[in-house]
Design a protein around this motif. Structure first.
Motif, PDB file in Angstrom:
ATOM      1  N   ASP A  45     -22.679  -5.039  46.047  1.00 49.42           N
ATOM      2  CA  ASP A  45     -22.594  -6.166  46.976  1.00 49.42           C
ATOM      3  C   ASP A  45     -23.557  -7.296  46.623  1.00 49.42           C
ATOM      4  N   GLU A  84     -13.528  -4.496  54.813  1.00 50.53           N
ATOM      5  CA  GLU A  84     -14.324  -3.695  53.874  1.00 50.53           C
ATOM      6  C   GLU A  84     -13.502  -3.338  52.624  1.00 50.53           C
ATOM      7  N   HIS A  85     -12.255  -2.924  52.845  1.00 48.84           N
ATOM      8  CA  HIS A  85     -11.388  -2.532  51.723  1.00 48.84           C
ATOM      9  C   HIS A  85     -11.090  -3.739  50.826  1.00 48.84           C
ATOM     10  N   THR A 116     -19.098   1.167  40.407  1.00 48.12           N
ATOM     11  CA  THR A 116     -19.937   1.003  41.596  1.00 48.12           C
ATOM     12  C   THR A 116     -19.677  -0.381  42.179  1.00 48.12           C
ATOM     13  N   ILE A 117     -19.615  -0.442  43.478  1.00 47.45           N
ATOM     14  CA  ILE A 117     -19.400  -1.739  44.117  1.00 47.45           C
ATOM     15  C   ILE A 117     -20.767  -2.320  44.467  1.00 47.45           C
ATOM     16  N   ARG A 150     -12.880  -6.391  50.438  1.00 49.28           N
ATOM     17  CA  ARG A 150     -14.114  -6.769  49.730  1.00 49.28           C
ATOM     18  C   ARG A 150     -14.361  -5.863  48.528  1.00 49.28           C
ATOM     19  N   ARG A 151     -14.141  -4.557  48.729  1.00 48.14           N
ATOM     20  CA  ARG A 151     -14.371  -3.604  47.634  1.00 48.14           C
ATOM     21  C   ARG A 151     -13.397  -3.843  46.482  1.00 48.14           C
ATOM     22  N   THR A 198     -14.239  -7.162  44.725  1.00 48.73           N
ATOM     23  CA  THR A 198     -15.458  -7.018  43.919  1.00 48.73           C
ATOM     24  C   THR A 198     -15.151  -6.289  42.610  1.00 48.73           C
TER      25      THR A 198
END
Lengths: 194, 71
Positions: free
Chosen positions: A109, A142-143, A106-107, A145-146, A149
């Motif tokens: 944030d 977004e990619h 799970t990402i 960052r995911r 993370t």
């Protein structure tokens, strides 16, 4: 008395290609690959009851990969060293995937808001981590960052994430590399990195 | 630099890719085992190994296994 090292690097590719010697050479190579795979599996947290099966699968897959890539062997190392890396890689990937097979990725944030605390007592480290946390939503896609993370913050192995996302280890590392470069550039702009 | 900072920011110097790393790993390890100059001959490998945990593990394994076999 020291062991005499026989370099068979020229013989292996020839024996693996020649129909007259191919079967025996494959059997000999498979035995070496199995030994290397067992070595790798034993270094990892794999239950004893699953080790033999995992090592055998790794040796089988390594042999297939080696036969497919035989033409790429340049002789820059011994043939056996070149071959071992396939067995060790296959075994490591299988062990890493096995370790994560029942774990959901799970990402989170919100984890970014907490990373400064992980800097320990060093003020400079805490400041850098806080600046990174602030820069992530501003500078990364977004990619990126995911991927950052999962790989850098949560410690998900890159080949496990690649399997889940249906991509390759190399493609994911490229994304990670680009994300890191953007963050470094941002920190340099803020005077936090030389 | 802390381990977390290294994970987030990477080595910050030119590095090879995961594909190049796998392709050159056997050569790099043999240079290490035989006392050669692996970092001079394969620039960018050391930086990649410090930035990529999976390739780092693959390198550790091959180095350990080849060293064991050479003993």
């Amino acid at each position: 008395m020291p062991e005499v090292v026989v370099d068979e690097s020229q013989d292996w590719p020839r024996d693996l290609r020649d129909p007259a010697t191919r079967e025996a050479a494959c059997a000999r190579l498979h035995a070496l690959l199995l030994r290397a795979a067992r070595f790798e599996i034993a270094r990892r947290d794999v239950p004893h009851g699953e080790r033999d099966d995992l090592a055998l699968q790794a040796a089988d897959d390594a042999l297939v990969a080696i036969l497919a890539k035989l033409d790429t062997f340049r002789g820059a190392s011994r043939f056996t060293t070149w071959a071992y890396k396939f067995a060790l890689l296959e075994a490591a990937v299988k062990a890493r995937r096995r370790a994560w097979q029942r774990r959901e990725i799970t990402i989170d944030d919100e984890a970014w808001g907490r990373i400064a605390v992980r800097g320990g007592d060093q003020l400079e480290t805490r400041e850098l981590l806080a600046a990174i946390a602030a820069a992530v939503p501003r500078c990364l896609t977004e990619h990126q960052r995911r991927v950052l993370t999962a790989l850098a913050l949560d410690g998900v192995p890159v080949d496990v994430l690649a399997e889940r996302l249906g991509t390759t280890r190399g493609a994911l590392y490229k994304t990670l590399h680009d994300a890191r470069r953007r963050l470094r550039a941002e920190l340099e702009k803020e005077g936090l990195l030389p | 630099m802390s381990e977390l900072l290294n994970s987030l920011l990477g080595p910050g110097e030119p590095e090879i890719t995961c594909e190049q790393c796998f392709e050159l790993l056997d050569e790099y390890v043999e240079l290490e085992v035989r006392g050669g100059d692996p970092d001079g001959q394969i620039p960018g490998m050391r930086a990649h190994l410090s930035g990529c945990p999976a390739c780092h593990e693959d390198h550790e394994s091959l180095l350990a296994y080849v060293s064991l076999r050479e003993r």
